[in-house]
Design an enzyme around this catalytic site. Structure first.
Site, short mmCIF file in Angstrom:
data_model
loop_
_atom_site.label_atom_id
_atom_site.label_comp_id
_atom_site.label_asym_id
_atom_site.label_seq_id
_atom_site.Cartn_x
_atom_site.Cartn_y
_atom_site.Cartn_z
N ALA A 66 1.03 -0.80 0.22
CA ALA A 66 -0.06 0.22 -0.70
C ALA A 66 1.13 1.17 -0.08
O ALA A 66 2.16 0.96 0.25
CB ALA A 66 -0.77 -0.41 1.39
N GLY A 111 0.58 -4.68 1.31
CA GLY A 111 -0.80 -4.75 0.63
C GLY A 111 -0.56 -5.83 -0.82
O GLY A 111 -1.37 -6.16 -1.38
N GLU A 114 -0.86 -9.64 -0.16
CA GLU A 114 -2.29 -9.94 0.04
C GLU A 114 -2.91 -9.28 -0.95
O GLU A 114 -3.91 -10.33 -0.87
CB GLU A 114 -2.94 -8.70 1.15
CG GLU A 114 -1.85 -8.46 2.72
CD GLU A 114 -2.26 -7.50 3.37
OE1 GLU A 114 -1.97 -6.71 3.36
OE2 GLU A 114 -2.51 -7.91 4.00
N GLU A 134 4.73 -5.20 6.95
CA GLU A 134 4.17 -3.97 7.73
C GLU A 134 4.75 -3.58 9.59
O GLU A 134 4.76 -2.62 9.73
CB GLU A 134 2.64 -4.49 8.30
CG GLU A 134 2.05 -4.65 6.92
CD GLU A 134 1.86 -5.55 5.66
OE1 GLU A 134 3.20 -6.39 6.36
OE2 GLU A 134 1.07 -5.33 4.95
N1 COA Z 1 4.27 3.44 -0.49
C1 COA Z 1 4.86 4.19 -1.70
N2 COA Z 1 6.75 4.51 -2.10
C2 COA Z 1 7.23 3.45 -2.87
C3 COA Z 1 6.42 2.06 -1.67
C4 COA Z 1 5.24 2.21 -0.89
N3 COA Z 1 5.19 0.80 -0.14
N4 COA Z 1 7.45 0.74 -1.93
C5 COA Z 1 8.68 1.89 -3.12
N5 COA Z 1 7.67 3.38 -2.98
C6 COA Z 1 8.15 4.25 -3.56
C7 COA Z 1 10.00 4.75 -2.81
O1 COA Z 1 9.52 5.46 -1.99
C8 COA Z 1 10.53 5.62 -3.94
O2 COA Z 1 9.94 6.52 -4.71
P1 COA Z 1 11.26 8.28 -4.81
O3 COA Z 1 11.76 7.54 -6.57
O4 COA Z 1 9.86 8.93 -5.00
O5 COA Z 1 11.70 8.17 -3.50
C9 COA Z 1 10.40 4.49 -5.43
O6 COA Z 1 9.22 3.91 -5.00
C10 COA Z 1 11.37 3.25 -5.40
O7 COA Z 1 11.72 3.03 -4.37
P2 COA Z 1 13.15 2.92 -3.79
O8 COA Z 1 12.53 2.77 -2.16
O9 COA Z 1 13.58 4.13 -4.04
O10 COA Z 1 13.79 1.41 -4.51
P3 COA Z 1 14.63 0.81 -3.62
O11 COA Z 1 14.33 -0.42 -5.20
O12 COA Z 1 15.28 1.14 -3.29
O13 COA Z 1 13.42 -0.91 -2.55
C11 COA Z 1 11.70 -1.60 -2.28
C12 COA Z 1 12.36 -1.54 -3.28
C13 COA Z 1 10.75 -2.41 -2.27
C14 COA Z 1 12.69 -2.58 -1.22
C15 COA Z 1 11.41 -0.60 -1.04
O14 COA Z 1 10.75 0.37 -1.91
C16 COA Z 1 10.38 -0.71 -0.02
O15 COA Z 1 11.44 -0.87 0.74
N6 COA Z 1 9.69 -0.69 0.09
C17 COA Z 1 8.76 -0.19 0.92
C18 COA Z 1 8.01 -2.11 0.78
C19 COA Z 1 6.26 -2.01 2.62
O16 COA Z 1 7.39 -1.62 3.16
N7 COA Z 1 6.07 -2.01 1.69
C20 COA Z 1 4.56 -2.39 3.17
C21 COA Z 1 3.94 -1.10 2.77
S1 COA Z 1 2.07 -2.08 4.47
#
Ligand code: COA
Length: 260
Positions: A66, A111, A114, A134
């Site tokens: 999400a 999400g 999910e 989460e």
């Molecule tokens: N919500 C909002 N934005 C998200 C996102 C999320 N769940 N997951 C990734 N993004 C965005 C990042 O903020 C970034 O945006 P920006 O370029 O404007 O800063 C873009 O997507 C790319 O992500 P980034 O983190 O730079 O890529 P990465 O390869 O370094 O890391 C992940 C990849 C998936 C490990 C990392 O993005 C992450 O941990 N995301 C969150 C995952 C999470 O906790 N999801 C559960 C939410 S309930």
């Protein structure tokens, strides 16, 4: 219909929905949830579409969760509302009357896992990573993860994944039954399409009733589930497609199913 955050197309009986926010790793915001509900509803009403494939745009992510930027203002009341909005989407996918295949093409986090859990079948690319991170943000899965993950992979594995927040590789997801099959990334969409094509040859109402019997039976005792099966089986026997399927078999030809 055109969408801001989705790409859709159809062909060969298959409806394709691609979540298209690659710059945000296809994170699902509320607007995307509403668009997904609309896209699924459109394909439900479209008799040409007999199965749906759901995937994410780009090579990196199915859905990275999400959209965290929409979490910040949540309090207890808004949080429950937020959870119910996502649950409404995952429930509607789970009970969708046409088979839904998730083609998990990269990160499926929070999400994302999910939504994949709500789909009827999951195929994953070798580079996919799945998980429920989460707790790292101080919340719990809210789009059905605490319930569906435990039902799919068992309580012990679900506890491990949800409490650690650890992401698992596609191979491990396959081993624990979280995904049905793992294929090379370049073959994911063709594998999903081949499976969908196999499915859409079958009688549409028999597909819908199979989904109904499996989903509703799981909430019941075995005896009650068997009774449900007998009732739903009876409904299939009253369809034109059953008559056509049996007749085609006896006449050694392919059936022409109409979904009636
Ligand atoms: N919500 C909002 N934005 C998200 C996102 C999320 N769940 N997951 C990734 N993004 C965005 C990042 O903020 C970034 O945006 P920006 O370029 O404007 O800063 C873009 O997507 C790319 O992500 P980034 O983190 O730079 O890529 P990465 O390869 O370094 O890391 C992940 C990849 C998936 C490990 C990392 O993005 C992450 O941990 N995301 C969150 C995952 C999470 O906790 N999801 C559960 C939410 S309930």
């Amino acid at each position: 219909m055109t969408f801001k955050n989705l790409l859709t197309k159809k062909g060969d009986g298959i409806g394709w929905i691609t979540i298209n926010r690659p710059d945000k790793l296809n994170a699902i915001n509320v607007e995307t949830i509403e668009e997904l509900k609309t896209a699924f509803r459109d394909f439900e009403q479209d008799a040409e579409v007999r199965a749906v494939i759901l995937t994410g745009a780009g090579e990196k992510a199915f859905v990275a969760g999400a959209d965290i930027s929409e979490f910040v203002h949540l309090d207890a009341e808004l949080g429950s509302h937020f959870s119910r909005q996502g649950q409404a989407l995952t429930r509607s996918i789970e009970n969708y009357p046409k088979p839904v295949i998730a083609a998990v093409n990269g990160y499926a986090l929070g999400g994302g896992t999910e939504i994949a859990l709500a789909c009827h079948i999951r195929l994953a690319s070798e580079n996919a990573k799945l998980g429920q991170p989460e707790v790292k943000l101080g919340i719990i899965p809210g789009y059905g993860g605490t319930q569906r993950l435990a039902r799919l992979v068992g309580k012990g594995k679900a506890m491990e994944m949800i409490l650690s927040g650890r992401l698992i590789e596609a191979r491990e997801a396959g081993e624990v039954g979280l995904v049905n099959r793992v294929v090379p990334a370049t073959e994911l969409l063709s594998a999903a399409e081949a499976l969908a094509k196999e499915i859409v040859k079958n009688a549409p109402l028999a597909l819908a009733y199979s989904i109904e019997a499996i989903n509703h039976g799981l909430d019941k005792t075995l005896d009650d589930g068997l009774e449900l099966e007998a009732q739903v089986f009876g409904r299939t026997c009253a369809t034109e497609d059953f008559k056509e399927g049996a007749k085609a078999f006896l006449e050694k030809r392919k059936p022409d199913f109409r979904g009636r």
